[in-house]
Write a protein that holds these residues in place. Structure first.
Motif, PDB file in Angstrom:
ATOM      1  N   GLU A   1     -10.201 -51.525 -57.773  1.00  0.00           N
ATOM      2  CA  GLU A   1     -10.693 -53.541 -59.014  1.00  0.00           C
ATOM      3  C   GLU A   1     -10.816 -54.648 -58.165  1.00  0.00           C
ATOM      4  N   SER A   2      -9.634 -54.674 -57.069  1.00  0.00           N
ATOM      5  CA  SER A   2     -11.004 -55.623 -56.188  1.00  0.00           C
ATOM      6  C   SER A   2     -12.067 -56.221 -56.341  1.00  0.00           C
ATOM      7  N   ASN A   3     -12.566 -54.488 -56.011  1.00  0.00           N
ATOM      8  CA  ASN A   3     -13.988 -55.210 -55.895  1.00  0.00           C
ATOM      9  C   ASN A   3     -15.305 -55.273 -56.901  1.00  0.00           C
ATOM     10  N   ARG A   4     -14.400 -54.436 -57.493  1.00  0.00           N
ATOM     11  CA  ARG A   4     -15.510 -54.842 -58.988  1.00  0.00           C
ATOM     12  C   ARG A   4     -15.057 -56.758 -59.264  1.00  0.00           C
ATOM     13  N   LEU A   5     -13.899 -57.220 -59.233  1.00  0.00           N
ATOM     14  CA  LEU A   5     -13.829 -58.738 -59.366  1.00  0.00           C
ATOM     15  C   LEU A   5     -14.305 -59.396 -58.092  1.00  0.00           C
ATOM     16  N   SER A   6     -14.461 -59.058 -57.797  1.00  0.00           N
ATOM     17  CA  SER A   6     -15.315 -59.662 -56.324  1.00  0.00           C
ATOM     18  C   SER A   6     -16.435 -59.996 -56.385  1.00  0.00           C
ATOM     19  N   GLU A   7     -17.244 -59.079 -56.771  1.00  0.00           N
ATOM     20  CA  GLU A   7     -18.840 -58.739 -57.070  1.00  0.00           C
ATOM     21  C   GLU A   7     -19.074 -59.820 -58.088  1.00  0.00           C
ATOM     22  N   LEU A   8     -17.528 -60.163 -59.069  1.00  0.00           N
ATOM     23  CA  LEU A   8     -18.477 -60.495 -60.429  1.00  0.00           C
ATOM     24  C   LEU A   8     -18.238 -61.984 -59.886  1.00  0.00           C
ATOM     25  N   PHE A   9     -16.695 -62.353 -59.237  1.00  0.00           N
ATOM     26  CA  PHE A   9     -16.404 -63.720 -58.318  1.00  0.00           C
ATOM     27  C   PHE A   9     -18.066 -63.962 -57.904  1.00  0.00           C
ATOM     28  N   LYS A  10     -18.622 -63.380 -57.198  1.00  0.00           N
ATOM     29  CA  LYS A  10     -19.819 -63.761 -56.562  1.00  0.00           C
ATOM     30  C   LYS A  10     -20.815 -63.629 -56.983  1.00  0.00           C
ATOM     31  N   ALA A  11     -21.331 -63.174 -58.777  1.00  0.00           N
ATOM     32  CA  ALA A  11     -21.861 -62.972 -59.366  1.00  0.00           C
ATOM     33  C   ALA A  11     -22.453 -64.006 -59.980  1.00  0.00           C
ATOM     34  N   ASP A  12     -20.833 -65.095 -60.193  1.00  0.00           N
ATOM     35  CA  ASP A  12     -21.005 -66.400 -61.211  1.00  0.00           C
ATOM     36  C   ASP A  12     -20.758 -67.002 -59.530  1.00  0.00           C
ATOM     37  N   ILE A  13     -21.029 -67.006 -59.023  1.00  0.00           N
ATOM     38  CA  ILE A  13     -21.455 -67.849 -57.265  1.00  0.00           C
ATOM     39  C   ILE A  13     -22.782 -68.071 -57.874  1.00  0.00           C
ATOM     40  N   LYS A  14     -23.617 -66.945 -57.689  1.00  0.00           N
ATOM     41  CA  LYS A  14     -24.767 -66.672 -57.713  1.00  0.00           C
ATOM     42  C   LYS A  14     -25.420 -66.987 -58.723  1.00  0.00           C
ATOM     43  N   LYS A  15     -25.361 -67.470 -60.051  1.00  0.00           N
ATOM     44  CA  LYS A  15     -25.282 -67.943 -61.285  1.00  0.00           C
ATOM     45  C   LYS A  15     -25.822 -69.469 -61.183  1.00  0.00           C
ATOM     46  N   LEU A  16     -24.947 -69.782 -59.806  1.00  0.00           N
ATOM     47  CA  LEU A  16     -25.382 -71.437 -59.854  1.00  0.00           C
ATOM     48  C   LEU A  16     -25.894 -71.405 -58.735  1.00  0.00           C
ATOM     49  N   LYS A  17     -25.395 -70.903 -57.539  1.00  0.00           N
ATOM     50  CA  LYS A  17     -26.752 -71.073 -56.598  1.00  0.00           C
ATOM     51  C   LYS A  17     -26.956 -69.642 -56.492  1.00  0.00           C
ATOM     52  N   PRO A  18     -28.851 -69.171 -56.848  1.00  0.00           N
ATOM     53  CA  PRO A  18     -29.279 -67.972 -56.019  1.00  0.00           C
ATOM     54  C   PRO A  18     -29.427 -67.434 -54.999  1.00  0.00           C
ATOM     55  N   GLU A  19     -29.550 -68.926 -54.542  1.00  0.00           N
ATOM     56  CA  GLU A  19     -30.197 -68.415 -52.977  1.00  0.00           C
ATOM     57  C   GLU A  19     -29.236 -68.122 -51.787  1.00  0.00           C
ATOM     58  N   LEU A  20     -27.931 -68.490 -52.342  1.00  0.00           N
ATOM     59  CA  LEU A  20     -26.305 -68.588 -51.414  1.00  0.00           C
ATOM     60  C   LEU A  20     -26.709 -66.210 -51.880  1.00  0.00           C
ATOM     61  N   ASP A  21     -26.597 -66.651 -50.444  1.00  0.00           N
ATOM     62  CA  ASP A  21     -26.877 -65.268 -49.760  1.00  0.00           C
ATOM     63  C   ASP A  21     -25.193 -64.484 -49.614  1.00  0.00           C
ATOM     64  N   PHE A  22     -24.087 -64.337 -50.451  1.00  0.00           N
ATOM     65  CA  PHE A  22     -22.307 -64.172 -50.231  1.00  0.00           C
ATOM     66  C   PHE A  22     -22.283 -63.090 -50.903  1.00  0.00           C
ATOM     67  N   LYS A  23     -21.823 -62.817 -49.300  1.00  0.00           N
ATOM     68  CA  LYS A  23     -21.516 -60.884 -49.466  1.00  0.00           C
ATOM     69  C   LYS A  23     -19.825 -60.480 -49.537  1.00  0.00           C
ATOM     70  N   THR A  24     -19.266 -61.294 -49.140  1.00  0.00           N
ATOM     71  CA  THR A  24     -17.670 -61.369 -48.911  1.00  0.00           C
ATOM     72  C   THR A  24     -17.650 -59.844 -48.914  1.00  0.00           C
ATOM     73  N   GLY A  25     -16.910 -58.650 -48.703  1.00  0.00           N
ATOM     74  CA  GLY A  25     -15.653 -57.739 -49.367  1.00  0.00           C
ATOM     75  C   GLY A  25     -14.785 -58.091 -49.095  1.00  0.00           C
ATOM     76  N   VAL A  26     -14.090 -56.666 -49.384  1.00  0.00           N
ATOM     77  CA  VAL A  26     -12.695 -56.369 -49.485  1.00  0.00           C
ATOM     78  C   VAL A  26     -11.880 -55.834 -48.516  1.00  0.00           C
ATOM     79  N   LEU A  27     -10.946 -55.447 -47.991  1.00  0.00           N
ATOM     80  CA  LEU A  27     -10.447 -54.811 -47.111  1.00  0.00           C
ATOM     81  C   LEU A  27      -8.567 -54.390 -47.494  1.00  0.00           C
ATOM     82  N   LEU A  28      -8.113 -53.262 -47.591  1.00  0.00           N
ATOM     83  CA  LEU A  28      -6.889 -52.818 -47.486  1.00  0.00           C
ATOM     84  C   LEU A  28      -6.799 -52.938 -45.834  1.00  0.00           C
TER      85      LEU A  28
END
Length: 237
Positions: free
Chosen positions: A38-65
């Motif tokens: 679920e944290s991966n799903r939410l992280s991807e959603l967050f990054k997608a929202d950022i990419k819509k506003l700045k498409p050139e941004l290479d935002f690859k942050t992941g999550v880890l237990l």
């Protein structure tokens, strides 16, 4: 055969209910696989929202237990490190119980904030690390920025009920914590100068974070998430 099919359907419904319960963000997870999924799903959603506003941004942050006394944090390996309640050390569980009022309320607080609100907060730190690295050193201002980003992103997701629950609990906990800021200093001055030391004491660090959360939640001047992030990028240009 019909009876068997009904039994099978009932079993599937039970499994579905259990799985959905394990995927309810803003609650304390018992299943590490469900937490990461679920944290991966939410992280991807967050990054997608950022990419819509700045498409050139290479935002690859992941999550880890990775459960540590810091609970949730953005690490140098470009990941958000997430905690699982069953792995939290007793002194930290004791802190949550003390400030929340009971062991049960402490566990609930953990879910609301550390398996909840703070995921986009840490992604906000990651975003700053990507676009404004020279100013991304830990500070009072950067924590406030991350709290504003998290608050507005959750509002964008329609999580007003969950944010209100966090707010009510934050007010209750904040009222119990002693003010660590010496007379003659502002909170910003104190926490900027003593951040590392403060981060090692949950009572001191909690005082800062809960105070910021309350102030951000009550700030009626904040725009919506997209406008806020767009303005943030403009300031950096």
């Amino acid at each position: 055969m019909k009876f068997f099919k009904l039994q099978l359907l009932f079993s599937l419904l039970l499994v579905s209910t259990f799985v959905s319960g394990q995927n309810q963000w803003f609650s304390t997870y018992t299943d590490s696989v469900a937490l990461i999924k679920e944290s991966n799903r939410l992280s991807e959603l967050f990054k997608a929202d950022i990419k819509k506003l700045k498409p050139e941004l290479d935002f690859k942050t992941g999550v880890l237990l990775n459960t540590t006394p810091y609970l949730i944090f953005y690490g140098e390996n470009d990941t958000v490190n997430l905690p699982l309640w069953s792995q939290v050390i007793p002194p930290i569980k004791g802190f949550t119980a003390q400030v929340a009022g009971s062991e049960a309320d402490g566990e609930r607080m953990f879910g609301l904030f550390f398996n909840g609100f703070y995921l986009p907060h840490e992604l906000g730190h990651a975003l700053q690390d990507y676009v404004d690295k020279k100013n991304a050193n830990v500070s009072f201002k950067n924590e406030y920025l991350a709290n504003e980003i998290a608050m507005l992103w959750w509002r964008k997701q329609g999580k007003e009920k969950e944010l209100k629950a966090c707010y009510e609990l934050a007010k209750s906990m904040y009222a119990k914590l002693p003010n660590p800021v010496p007379e003659g200093q502002t909170a910003e001055e104190y926490f900027t100068k003593n951040y590392e030391q403060a981060a090692g004491d949950p009572f001191v660090y909690g005082y800062m974070q809960f105070a910021q959360f309350i102030k951000v939640y009550e700030d009626q001047s904040l725009p919506d998430f997209d406008i806020y992030i767009t303005n943030y990028f403009k300031k950096l240009d």
